[in-house]
Design a protein around this motif. Structure first.
Motif, mmCIF file in Angstrom:
data_model
loop_
_atom_site.group_PDB
_atom_site.id
_atom_site.type_symbol
_atom_site.label_atom_id
_atom_site.label_comp_id
_atom_site.label_asym_id
_atom_site.label_seq_id
_atom_site.Cartn_x
_atom_site.Cartn_y
_atom_site.Cartn_z
ATOM 1 N N GLY A 193 1.214 -0.829 -0.441
ATOM 2 C CA GLY A 193 -0.442 -0.193 0.444
ATOM 3 C C GLY A 193 1.009 1.469 -0.139
ATOM 4 O O GLY A 193 0.497 2.572 -0.661
ATOM 5 N N ALA A 194 1.538 1.150 0.677
ATOM 6 C CA ALA A 194 2.755 2.069 0.802
ATOM 7 C C ALA A 194 3.532 2.721 -0.774
ATOM 8 O O ALA A 194 3.674 3.959 -0.893
ATOM 9 C CB ALA A 194 3.423 2.142 2.633
ATOM 10 N N ARG A 195 3.603 1.059 -1.110
ATOM 11 C CA ARG A 195 4.483 1.907 -2.667
ATOM 12 C C ARG A 195 2.986 2.834 -3.829
ATOM 13 O O ARG A 195 4.048 3.768 -4.312
ATOM 14 C CB ARG A 195 5.267 1.253 -2.912
ATOM 15 C CG ARG A 195 5.911 -0.334 -2.076
ATOM 16 C CD ARG A 195 6.862 -1.682 -2.674
ATOM 17 N NE ARG A 195 7.630 -1.725 -2.102
ATOM 18 C CZ ARG A 195 7.943 -3.552 -2.595
ATOM 19 N NH1 ARG A 195 7.172 -4.196 -3.287
ATOM 20 N NH2 ARG A 195 8.840 -3.367 -1.756
ATOM 21 N N ARG A 196 2.498 2.313 -3.202
ATOM 22 C CA ARG A 196 0.917 2.736 -4.325
ATOM 23 C C ARG A 196 1.161 3.847 -4.154
ATOM 24 O O ARG A 196 1.356 4.648 -4.509
ATOM 25 C CB ARG A 196 -0.518 2.012 -3.850
ATOM 26 C CG ARG A 196 -1.130 2.673 -4.182
ATOM 27 C CD ARG A 196 -1.798 2.719 -5.596
ATOM 28 N NE ARG A 196 -2.798 3.283 -6.249
ATOM 29 C CZ ARG A 196 -4.111 3.110 -6.000
ATOM 30 N NH1 ARG A 196 -4.533 1.213 -5.631
ATOM 31 N NH2 ARG A 196 -5.381 3.372 -5.445
ATOM 32 N N ILE A 197 0.899 4.779 -2.725
ATOM 33 C CA ILE A 197 0.895 5.738 -2.811
ATOM 34 C C ILE A 197 2.119 6.701 -2.844
ATOM 35 O O ILE A 197 2.184 7.786 -3.162
ATOM 36 C CB ILE A 197 0.272 5.972 -0.435
ATOM 37 C CG1 ILE A 197 -0.224 5.281 -0.386
ATOM 38 C CG2 ILE A 197 0.401 7.860 -0.400
ATOM 39 C CD1 ILE A 197 -0.543 5.438 1.218
ATOM 40 N N ALA A 198 3.797 6.209 -2.614
ATOM 41 C CA ALA A 198 4.421 6.539 -2.725
ATOM 42 C C ALA A 198 4.548 7.145 -4.136
ATOM 43 O O ALA A 198 4.983 7.946 -4.571
ATOM 44 C CB ALA A 198 6.372 6.102 -2.642
ATOM 45 N N SER A 199 4.341 5.982 -5.189
ATOM 46 C CA SER A 199 4.420 6.495 -6.505
ATOM 47 C C SER A 199 3.118 7.549 -7.234
ATOM 48 O O SER A 199 3.744 8.038 -8.093
ATOM 49 C CB SER A 199 3.641 4.857 -7.083
ATOM 50 O OG SER A 199 3.317 5.241 -8.582
#
Length: 506
Positions: A495-501
């Protein structure tokens, strides 16, 4: 009094391992982002979120545990399995019980369902066990799960060698393997338990908490702020997307509105759906499919072992660890997960003329999978409030015939394991009261598609509310027997990778 920002890029509700994971991954992948983390409880350890076991002074450690007990502070606590022996409904140190609503008439309920309120959440008090899910525990629609678990190991500081020097650890594993390993794949055989712990050069163990997940990189991030004693009462939603949070400063009682592009609710498996409910975000699956891991415990005394040598006695006079922590992995044929570790003392009195070799009392615990049921749930009231002024909870929970069958099998299995290890202590194993595992799951469960049976999608974003993510054990959609923290952190990484992207293009 907290000096809250007017706005941030990401607001994180909860400071446990998954909330800390979002802060860490965002710091690494979107270093320009501003992040505010809110925790209802106080800071009880240093660095913030550190495990209380790392507090060397016993009095200070007890004080930290008491401060973590929220509304239950001051109540009598007891180390398990003492609560089972006495038949008393008590919490373990560092936790507090749901005051009421834990058992509906005619249902099994979760009599000892518990919480922690402190920076770091339950990870300031946990055992640190980080086994990987296997068989039906795995989430089939997450294709990169193994890579995510690898990164979760990194964030949590997972090791398998912290107890390699313990003199009885190989012996315990060999004896367990003799009755378990036949016919199992190598990955499912008896092995060292992966633990979020490492040993310092001076020999002292250091247990990971949220402080390890955050790491120096997050603590030194000028865009990251942590606010303790700050209750998020609701998520703001505008035009179908998250817009911020409302926070009550518990030191003053004042409420503040913090705007945010993204909100992550990582409160725990019961308080995360509570925050969503209080915010008017009420998908059909919210609070549903609640599941706990029924737990059976026993003890055995190692036979044919020698007392520890002088060089195995710490300078303080305390014994070094003797039998380590061993893992009996879950399989679909044996639907429970085993954690076998040294006990400091026998759970039952021994005769004065029956001396015990220090470190030779081994505790065995089997955690059982739950038969997932739609009606096993936590409900929230629109009229009654809890001690924090949030919607009061009421748990509905029943064991099915299949659950009772798995429990019966676990009781038989744990006796066999105890006999393999040594001499069983006591006439029969203990069955812990429901809720004792502290591994509550399913209440904000993930789904591959929006089918009405899940709260969030594969990236943990809540269906129908853009920019709102949920995190923690409640997201896990499968029935698991293994300790769930590693899996929850892995899902939080995704989930955090999705937000960072997404933030990279803002």
């Amino acid at each position: 009094m907290n000096a809250y920002p007017a706005s941030v890029d990401v607001a994180i509700v909860g400071s446990g391992p998954t909330g800390a994971t979002y802060a860490r991954i965002l710091t690494e992948r979107a270093p320009h982002a501003t992040i505010a983390m809110f925790e209802v409880g106080p800071t009880v350890s240093q660095p913030p979120g550190a495990h209380v076991k790392n507090i060397e002074d016993a009095e200070q450690r007890t004080h930290a545990q008491r401060r973590s007990e929220g509304p239950g502070a001051g109540s009598a606590t007891v180390n398990s399995p003492g609560a089972v022996r006495s038949g008393e409904r008590r919490a373990r140190p560092g936790t507090y019980l749901l005051a009421d609503g834990f058992q509906a008439d005619g249902e099994d309920g979760l009599p000892v369902v518990a919480f922690s309120s402190n920076v770091g959440g339950m990870a300031a008090h946990w055992t640190g066990a980080c086994p990987r899910p296997g068989g039906s525990e795995r989430i089939g629609f997450i294709p990169d799960m193994d890579e995510l678990l690898d990164d979760a190991d990194r964030l949590l500081g997972v090791t398998t060698d912290a107890f390699d020097a313990a003199p009885f650890t190989s012996l315990v594993r060999e004896r367990l393997a003799a009755v378990v390993d036949e016919g199992r794949d190598e990955a499912a055989r008896v092995q060292r338990m992966p633990l979020a712990v490492h040993r310092r050069e001076d020999g002292r163990l250091v247990w990971s908490g949220s402080d390890v997940v955050l790491g120096d990189v997050t603590r030194s991030n000028p865009g990251f702020s942590l606010f303790d004693e700050s209750l998020v009462t609701r998520v703001l939603v505008e035009d179908g997307r998250a817009a911020g949070v409302v926070v009550r400063d518990l030191s003053t009682g004042d409420e503040h509105e913090i705007r945010a592009r993204v909100v992550v609710v990582a409160a725990d498996a019961l308080r995360t759906p509570q925050v969503l409910w209080a915010s008017g975000i009420r998908p059909a699956a919210l609070g549903r499919m609640l599941n706990d891991q029924s737990q059976v415990v026993y003890a055995a005394r190692l036979r044919d072992v020698d007392p520890p040598r002088e060089d195995q006695i710490a300078a303080s006079g305390a014994l070094s660890e003797q039998s380590g922590v061993s893992w009996v992995p879950f399989t679909d044929d044996m639907p429970f997960h085993g954690q076998i570790m040294q006990l400091d003392a026998s759970p039952v009195p021994l005769a004065d003329d029956d001396p015990v070799v220090p470190g030779s009392i081994v505790g065995l615990g089997l955690f059982c999978v739950k038969d997932l049921q739609w009606d096993d749930r936590v409900e929230f009231s629109d009229s009654e409030l809890d001690s924090y002024g949030m919607p009061a909870m009421r748990v509905h929970y029943r064991l099915t015939d299949r659950d009772h069958d798995v429990l019966d099998r676990a009781r038989a299995q744990i006796v066999e394991l105890a006999r393999a290890v040594g001499e069983p202590i006591g006439e029969h194993p203990f069955t812990m009261p429901l809720g004792a595992s502290l591994h509550y799951q399913g209440t904000t469960r993930m789904g591959e598609t929006e089918d009405g049976r899940s709260v969030c999608g594969p990236d943990s974003e809540v269906w129908g509310v853009s920019g709102l993510f949920v995190a923690g054990n409640g997201v896990i959609p499968t029935s698991t027997a293994c300790n769930p923290t590693l899996t929850s952190v892995a899902l939080a990484i995704r989930g955090a990778r999705r937000i960072a992207s997404a933030l990279a293009y803002v």
